[in-house]
Design a protein around this motif. Structure first.
Motif, mmCIF file in Angstrom:
data_model
loop_
_atom_site.group_PDB
_atom_site.id
_atom_site.type_symbol
_atom_site.label_atom_id
_atom_site.label_comp_id
_atom_site.label_asym_id
_atom_site.label_seq_id
_atom_site.Cartn_x
_atom_site.Cartn_y
_atom_site.Cartn_z
ATOM 1 N N ARG A 108 0.867 -1.187 0.000
ATOM 2 C CA ARG A 108 0.000 0.000 0.000
ATOM 3 C C ARG A 108 0.896 1.228 0.000
ATOM 4 N N LEU A 122 0.118 -5.751 10.108
ATOM 5 C CA LEU A 122 -0.190 -6.201 8.744
ATOM 6 C C LEU A 122 -0.559 -5.067 7.775
ATOM 7 N N TRP A 130 5.167 -8.251 4.831
ATOM 8 C CA TRP A 130 3.708 -8.444 4.781
ATOM 9 C C TRP A 130 3.371 -9.923 4.572
ATOM 10 N N ARG A 134 0.965 -12.093 6.913
ATOM 11 C CA ARG A 134 -0.329 -12.523 6.343
ATOM 12 C C ARG A 134 -0.453 -14.049 6.460
ATOM 13 N N ALA A 326 -8.083 -1.946 13.639
ATOM 14 C CA ALA A 326 -8.837 -2.210 12.400
ATOM 15 C C ALA A 326 -10.208 -2.790 12.717
ATOM 16 N N THR A 330 -13.935 0.130 11.601
ATOM 17 C CA THR A 330 -14.674 -0.292 10.414
ATOM 18 C C THR A 330 -15.994 -0.971 10.778
ATOM 19 N N VAL A 394 -8.607 2.491 -0.941
ATOM 20 C CA VAL A 394 -7.389 1.704 -0.675
ATOM 21 C C VAL A 394 -6.369 2.071 -1.749
ATOM 22 N N ARG A 396 -2.462 0.871 -3.853
ATOM 23 C CA ARG A 396 -1.413 -0.098 -4.154
ATOM 24 C C ARG A 396 -0.280 0.664 -4.812
ATOM 25 N N PRO A 455 -15.968 -2.911 -0.606
ATOM 26 C CA PRO A 455 -15.875 -2.452 0.787
ATOM 27 C C PRO A 455 -14.835 -3.196 1.627
ATOM 28 N N GLY A 457 -12.052 -4.320 0.187
ATOM 29 C CA GLY A 457 -10.895 -4.391 -0.706
ATOM 30 C C GLY A 457 -11.059 -5.590 -1.621
ATOM 31 N N PHE A 458 -9.953 -6.016 -2.231
ATOM 32 C CA PHE A 458 -10.061 -7.143 -3.158
ATOM 33 C C PHE A 458 -8.705 -7.811 -3.334
ATOM 34 N N ARG A 461 -4.742 -8.967 -0.889
ATOM 35 C CA ARG A 461 -4.547 -8.035 0.225
ATOM 36 C C ARG A 461 -5.885 -7.518 0.767
ATOM 37 N N CYS A 463 -9.362 -7.410 3.103
ATOM 38 C CA CYS A 463 -9.482 -7.469 4.560
ATOM 39 C C CYS A 463 -9.289 -8.908 5.039
ATOM 40 N N ALA A 465 -9.926 -10.080 7.888
ATOM 41 C CA ALA A 465 -10.922 -10.500 8.874
ATOM 42 C C ALA A 465 -12.353 -10.358 8.364
HETATM 43 C C1 HEM Z 1 -17.175 -4.275 8.218
HETATM 44 C C2 HEM Z 1 -15.975 -4.347 8.730
HETATM 45 C C3 HEM Z 1 -14.692 -4.162 7.970
HETATM 46 C C4 HEM Z 1 -14.459 -3.512 6.785
HETATM 47 C C5 HEM Z 1 -15.463 -2.799 5.894
HETATM 48 C C6 HEM Z 1 -13.037 -3.635 6.513
HETATM 49 C C7 HEM Z 1 -12.402 -3.109 5.393
HETATM 50 C C8 HEM Z 1 -11.067 -3.296 5.095
HETATM 51 C C9 HEM Z 1 -10.421 -2.822 3.890
HETATM 52 C C10 HEM Z 1 -11.084 -2.017 2.782
HETATM 53 C C11 HEM Z 1 -9.127 -3.205 3.944
HETATM 54 C C12 HEM Z 1 -8.080 -2.941 2.870
HETATM 55 C C13 HEM Z 1 -8.187 -4.040 1.831
HETATM 56 C C14 HEM Z 1 -7.387 -3.827 0.571
HETATM 57 O O1 HEM Z 1 -6.437 -3.056 0.556
HETATM 58 O O2 HEM Z 1 -7.723 -4.472 -0.458
HETATM 59 C C15 HEM Z 1 -8.937 -3.927 5.182
HETATM 60 C C16 HEM Z 1 -7.740 -4.468 5.590
HETATM 61 C C17 HEM Z 1 -7.553 -5.021 6.838
HETATM 62 N N1 HEM Z 1 -8.514 -5.274 7.798
HETATM 63 FE FE1 HEM Z 1 -10.490 -4.929 7.621
HETATM 64 N N2 HEM Z 1 -12.459 -4.338 7.534
HETATM 65 C C18 HEM Z 1 -13.420 -4.686 8.446
HETATM 66 C C19 HEM Z 1 -13.251 -5.388 9.607
HETATM 67 C C20 HEM Z 1 -12.035 -5.810 10.117
HETATM 68 C C21 HEM Z 1 -11.851 -6.497 11.370
HETATM 69 C C22 HEM Z 1 -12.965 -6.929 12.313
HETATM 70 C C23 HEM Z 1 -10.494 -6.698 11.511
HETATM 71 C C24 HEM Z 1 -9.730 -7.386 12.619
HETATM 72 C C25 HEM Z 1 -10.206 -8.280 13.452
HETATM 73 C C26 HEM Z 1 -9.851 -6.164 10.327
HETATM 74 C C27 HEM Z 1 -8.491 -6.189 10.093
HETATM 75 C C28 HEM Z 1 -7.896 -5.797 8.910
HETATM 76 C C29 HEM Z 1 -6.468 -5.914 8.657
HETATM 77 C C30 HEM Z 1 -5.428 -6.446 9.639
HETATM 78 C C31 HEM Z 1 -6.254 -5.444 7.358
HETATM 79 C C32 HEM Z 1 -4.936 -5.388 6.595
HETATM 80 C C33 HEM Z 1 -4.865 -6.594 5.637
HETATM 81 C C34 HEM Z 1 -3.571 -6.683 4.855
HETATM 82 O O3 HEM Z 1 -2.937 -5.664 4.607
HETATM 83 O O4 HEM Z 1 -3.187 -7.815 4.489
HETATM 84 N N3 HEM Z 1 -10.816 -5.634 9.512
HETATM 85 N N4 HEM Z 1 -10.134 -3.972 5.859
#
Ligand code: HEM
Length: 524
Positions: A108, A122, A130, A134, A326, A330, A394, A396, A455, A457-458, A461, A463, A465
């Motif tokens: 990112r 992460l 990363w 991951r 995170a 969200t 998001v 890249r 919402p 991402g895709f 990388r 989300c 969780a």
């Molecule tokens: C409705 C709830 C949530 C939404 C809408 C959301 C959305 C996102 C988005 C848009 C990204 C970036 C994806 C990308 O770049 O393609 C992301 C990454 C991430 N999210 Fe979520 N998230 C949610 C809930 C959570 C929860 C509950 C956790 C932890 C328990 C979490 C942990 C993370 C982490 C650690 C990343 C980084 C992933 C990476 O870089 O490999 N998220 N999320």
């Protein structure tokens, strides 16, 4: 009187000119790359690029304006330090970036804003750092693990229900974001660290107070200006962060210390338990257990390879912190938007309640196998996330210059993906401002190009969780809607019949004004 010698003057002049030239080259050497590759976009100002427009009108407005002038894909400068930003709405280009050529876009883009250990988590990691984290974190969200987490999610949801009932009994409205935030913090404390955060049982628990204040929001316009200028010059920001951490760091240092201590105490507790001769590994492991299981002895981590499922202690702590952060913002924004949209659309709420009653069959909490039966609820959740994606964008970063279907993305450029604009593009979602869960019905969802529903991402990388977030939302909706309906009245914010505006603020897409709803208990 001291008269400087001509030699001294010219020396100072030379130094000054040298410094100015270095500064000019530093701020402009990357400018021109967009033009060189024929990428359309506005002409930049010298040194300050497109910062003035973005400061004056806001990023969101500028994105709309530039899109109307330059089309689906265009470029500009000044959003991230020392590189070009390419914005695209083009589904096929997005597919190349997020999926097909992922290895060229692993990282990112970011600005240096904090010394907090969160930056070892992460979300902020790049390349092989990363990949290692991951590999360790993905297995946290397998079906087996999620089934174990369900017990804790149900506990937090039941506490939230009690809190809502208490508010109603006291004649108060429900402040959605605050209460949803108390729920999501309680869940992550339980499933992540086996801690009772007391976020739902105490009015102002330490956990809630700190998580609410994780991110520093500049108090004045001037502070905000100074901050964006400093962020644009990473060496200046580095000095600022080191010398004035308390005043400058984007993660409030006091809050950072609170969570650092909480995580370190949890690690000590676990390591102590593990060192006891009678210790037996339980099948009920939390996220921190899994991070510790992957910890290496050599804390430098230098010899580790991408495919190793190993992380250092610093990465254990950083990943713990990012999970808390995170998970909180969200999911709480998502729950807020869902309840708000249900209150605005009573017919949809009634249809959802009907499904909840059918699936719950009088149970007080859902079982794991019930969750997949909640087909209409999934539609409502997806449509709410489409209407108001909590993470509006998001990014890249391109590792190498490459051409995709005739379009060249230069090395070092950032691809900025405006999720909140793409999900409102009428080509991808007709009548985009209409809240219509039927878009995601089993019959119609095939009409949606998957890469445009962003919402979470895709690609690799996305989300990590996502599945936990969906479970959190489904469980709490089951418990709440089994007991109550959400309504707008003359007292609520917004009032009956009125709408609320969502804005992109500090990287999140949130309601402009805090939403407060009323509830009506259902007759049993
Ligand atoms: C409705 C709830 C949530 C939404 C809408 C959301 C959305 C996102 C988005 C848009 C990204 C970036 C994806 C990308 O770049 O393609 C992301 C990454 C991430 N999210 Fe979520 N998230 C949610 C809930 C959570 C929860 C509950 C956790 C932890 C328990 C979490 C942990 C993370 C982490 C650690 C990343 C980084 C992933 C990476 O870089 O490999 N998220 N999320």
């Amino acid at each position: 009187m001291y008269v400087p010698l001509l030699g001294e003057v010219s020396l100072w002049l030379l130094v000054l000119v040298g410094l100015l030239t270095a500064f000019y080259l530093y701020t402009t050497s990357f400018v021109g790359v967009l033009k060189a590759y024929g990428i359309p976009g506005p002409k930049p100002w010298p040194v300050i690029n497109h910062m003035p427009e973005m400061r004056k009108h806001g990023l969101s407005k500028m994105l709309d304006e530039w899109r109307s002038l330059y089309g689906d894909t265009y470029g500009f400068y000044g959003l991230f330090p020392r590189c070009a930003t390419i914005v695209t709405h083009d589904a096929r280009l997005l597919e190349h970036v997020m999926v097909k050529d992922f290895s060229n876009f692993v990282d990112r883009a970011g600005r240096r804003t904090t010394l907090s250990v969160v930056s070892k988590g992460l979300f902020s990691l790049s390349g092989d750092y990363w990949r290692r984290s991951r590999h360790v974190m993905s297995p946290m969200f397998t079906v087996g693990r999620l089934k174990q987490m369900l017990y804790h999610v149900n506990t937090s949801a039941a506490l939230l229900l009690e809190l809502f009932k208490k508010h109603k009994a006291e004649g108060k409205l429900i402040p959605l974001k605050v209460t949803a935030g108390r729920y999501t913090s309680d869940v992550i404390a339980r499933v992540g660290f086996s801690i009772d955060s007391k976020a739902l049982t105490e009015e102002n628990s330490e956990f809630s107070k700190n998580i609410n204040n994780f991110i520093r929001i500049p108090a004045t316009r001037l502070q905000s200006y100074v901050r964006s200028i400093a962020e644009f010059f990473p060496p200046i920001m580095d000095i600022g962060l080191k010398l004035f951490t308390e005043q400058v760091d984007a993660i409030l240092p006091e809050t950072n210390r609170y969570f650092l201590n909480l995580i370190k105490d949890s690690i000590d507790r676990k390591l102590h338990e593990r060192s006891r001769p009678d210790y037996k590994k339980s099948s009920h492991v939390d996220m921190l257990d899994m991070l510790l299981d992957a910890e290496v002895d050599d804390q430098t981590g230098k010899h580790l390879k991408a495919e190793d499922r190993k992380i250092t202690r610093n990465e254990v702590i950083g990943n713990s912190a990012i999970l808390i952060l995170a998970a909180y913002e969200t999911t709480s924004t998502a729950l807020t938007s869902i309840l708000y949209l249900l209150a605005r659309h009573p017919d949809i709420q009634d249809k959802l309640i009907e499904e909840v009653d059918q699936v719950m069959q009088g149970q007080t909490e859902p079982r794991y196998e019930d969750l997949s039966k909640l087909v209409y609820m999934t539609q409502v959740i997806y449509e709410s996330l489409r209407m108001f994606p909590p993470s509006p964008d998001v990014s890249r970063k391109a590792l190498e210059t490459k051409t995709y279907d005739g379009f060249t993305i230069p090395k070092g450029a950032v691809i900025f993906i405006p999720i909140y604009k793409i999900v409102k593009d009428p080509r991808y979602f007709p009548d985009p401002y209409k809240f219509d869960p039927e878009r995601f019905s089993p019959e119609r969802k095939l009409e949606i190009d998957p890469i445009t529903f962003l919402p979470f991402g895709f690609g690799r990388r996305q989300c990590v969780a996502k599945r936990l977030a969906l479970i959190e939302l489904k469980v709490v909706l089951c418990l709440l809607l089994s007991n109550m309906k959400f309504v707008q009245t003359e007292r609520t914010e917004p009032k009956k019949g009125e709408e609320t505006e969502y804005l992109r603020i500090d990287g999140f897409f949130v309601p402009k004004k805090a939403i407060e709803l009323d509830v009506v208990f259902r007759e049993k």
